[in-house]
Each structure stands twice: as C-alpha cells, then as structure tokens.
Write a protein that holds these residues in place. Structure first.
Motif, PDB file in Angstrom:
ATOM      1  N   LEU A  30       0.816  -1.213   0.000  1.00 47.84           N
ATOM      2  CA  LEU A  30       0.000   0.000   0.000  1.00 47.84           C
ATOM      3  C   LEU A  30       0.848   1.261   0.000  1.00 47.84           C
ATOM      4  N   GLY A  31       2.022   1.188   0.651  1.00 52.22           N
ATOM      5  CA  GLY A  31       2.852   2.378   0.804  1.00 52.22           C
ATOM      6  C   GLY A  31       2.433   3.206   2.005  1.00 52.22           C
ATOM      7  N   GLU A  32       1.584   2.656   2.842  1.00 54.52           N
ATOM      8  CA  GLU A  32       1.088   3.300   4.069  1.00 54.52           C
ATOM      9  C   GLU A  32       1.003   2.229   5.143  1.00 54.52           C
ATOM     10  N   PRO A  33       1.242   2.589   6.392  1.00 60.16           N
ATOM     11  CA  PRO A  33       1.131   1.576   7.445  1.00 60.16           C
ATOM     12  C   PRO A  33      -0.323   1.259   7.785  1.00 60.16           C
ATOM     13  N   ARG A  75      -3.778  -1.992  -5.060  1.00 59.48           N
ATOM     14  CA  ARG A  75      -2.407  -2.418  -4.758  1.00 59.48           C
ATOM     15  C   ARG A  75      -2.381  -3.715  -3.958  1.00 59.48           C
ATOM     16  N   ILE A  76      -3.526  -4.066  -3.365  1.00 61.25           N
ATOM     17  CA  ILE A  76      -3.601  -5.250  -2.515  1.00 61.25           C
ATOM     18  C   ILE A  76      -4.341  -6.393  -3.197  1.00 61.25           C
ATOM     19  N   ALA A  77      -5.367  -6.076  -3.980  1.00 54.46           N
ATOM     20  CA  ALA A  77      -6.173  -7.127  -4.612  1.00 54.46           C
ATOM     21  C   ALA A  77      -6.894  -6.589  -5.831  1.00 54.46           C
ATOM     22  N   SER A  78      -7.341  -7.524  -6.659  1.00 55.06           N
ATOM     23  CA  SER A  78      -8.249  -7.194  -7.758  1.00 55.06           C
ATOM     24  C   SER A  78      -8.920  -8.486  -8.203  1.00 55.06           C
ATOM     25  N   ILE A  96     -15.278  -5.177  -1.565  1.00 57.81           N
ATOM     26  CA  ILE A  96     -14.943  -6.507  -1.079  1.00 57.81           C
ATOM     27  C   ILE A  96     -14.214  -7.278  -2.171  1.00 57.81           C
ATOM     28  N   ALA A  97     -13.206  -8.048  -1.739  1.00 54.37           N
ATOM     29  CA  ALA A  97     -12.478  -8.945  -2.634  1.00 54.37           C
ATOM     30  C   ALA A  97     -12.315 -10.264  -1.896  1.00 54.37           C
ATOM     31  N   ALA A  98     -12.512 -11.365  -2.602  1.00 49.68           N
ATOM     32  CA  ALA A  98     -12.429 -12.682  -1.969  1.00 49.68           C
ATOM     33  C   ALA A  98     -11.851 -13.700  -2.940  1.00 49.68           C
ATOM     34  N   LYS A  99     -10.995 -14.565  -2.432  1.00 48.14           N
ATOM     35  CA  LYS A  99     -10.448 -15.645  -3.253  1.00 48.14           C
ATOM     36  C   LYS A  99     -11.551 -16.555  -3.767  1.00 48.14           C
ATOM     37  N   VAL A 110      -3.705 -13.579   2.464  1.00 45.98           N
ATOM     38  CA  VAL A 110      -4.988 -12.870   2.511  1.00 45.98           C
ATOM     39  C   VAL A 110      -6.003 -13.687   1.730  1.00 45.98           C
ATOM     40  N   GLU A 111      -7.129 -13.982   2.361  1.00 48.37           N
ATOM     41  CA  GLU A 111      -8.181 -14.777   1.730  1.00 48.37           C
ATOM     42  C   GLU A 111      -9.404 -13.939   1.365  1.00 48.37           C
TER      43      GLU A 111
END
Length: 132
Positions: A30-33, A75-78, A96-99, A110-111
């Motif tokens: 992400l570039g952020e904490p 940056r984390i999911a798509s 929301i993003a889910a496997k 991350v699931e």
C-alpha cells in the motif's frame, strides 16, 4: 473529512505474529502503514484469523476519497466489488475482494478483504453474532 480506510480481513495464519507479518506486507504494498485494531480466530472457519485494521486516508472531498481508496485497494487485490451509499451529503462506500470469487491478492495469506470509508469519524465495526 475522510480520515481513514477501515479494513476487515480473513488471513490464513496460525498466530497473531503471522497476521502481523501479513499486515506489514500489505502496508508495504500500500505504501502506508496499517494499524491493527483486533485479531481473533474466525468463528466460522477456525483455520482463518479475522483482523480489523485502519490505514490513513486524510482527504476532504468525496471524489478524492473514492479515487485514493480505489488506488490503495488495487495495490492489494483485484477485482473489487464496490458499493456506494449517499444519504444527504454523506458518502459511505465499501468494497470486497475474496479468493472464493476469483480475486487475486498481491500479498500471500490474505483470503478475504473488505474496506469501508465513511465521512467524519470512523465508525466501529458492528460486532458479529457468534454461535453459542
């Protein structure tokens, strides 16, 4: 003002230390904490941990909040499924993003991930009822 992005996620980790490592990698992507608000085993699937997090946003206008949040999320999911609610001048939106529905996460472990952004003070997540 849109102060933070609220996140809730399911991580495939054994202990809180593992979750903290996954969250640190998410922050690097992400570039952020991220700030870890809570950690517990997910009652429905005990091999997953449920975490609640925040990351800084700090923008004034709704279009900028949507744009910056979506840049962060990608940056984390798509892909993400996104909803938006307008009540008067107040904007609330979440994604929301889910496997389980073919999302790809850039960080292993991350699931499932949900983000929520609300104008004004961050709202606490409603507690989920757990079976007795």
């Amino acid at each position: 003002m849109f102060e933070v992005i609220n996140w809730r996620g399911h991580l495939r980790v054994n202990k809180q230390a593992g979750a903290e490592r996954v969250i640190a990698r998410m922050g690097a992507a992400l570039g952020e904490p991220f700030t870890l608000l809570s950690y517990q085993r997910y009652w429905k699937l005990p091999d997953l941990a449920e975490v609640r997090l925040t990351s800084p946003l700090g923008v004034q206008e709704p279009p900028e909040a949507v744009f910056r949040t979506m840049l962060a999320a990608q940056r984390i999911a798509s892909p993400w499924s996104v909803t938006c609610h307008m009540v008067g001048d107040r904007l609330d939106f979440e994604g929301i993003a889910a496997k389980t529905v073919s999302a790809h996460f850039t960080v292993p472990g991350v699931e499932w991930l949900l983000f929520s952004v609300t104008a004004g003070e961050p709202t606490p997540w409603p507690e989920q009822e757990q079976p007795a």
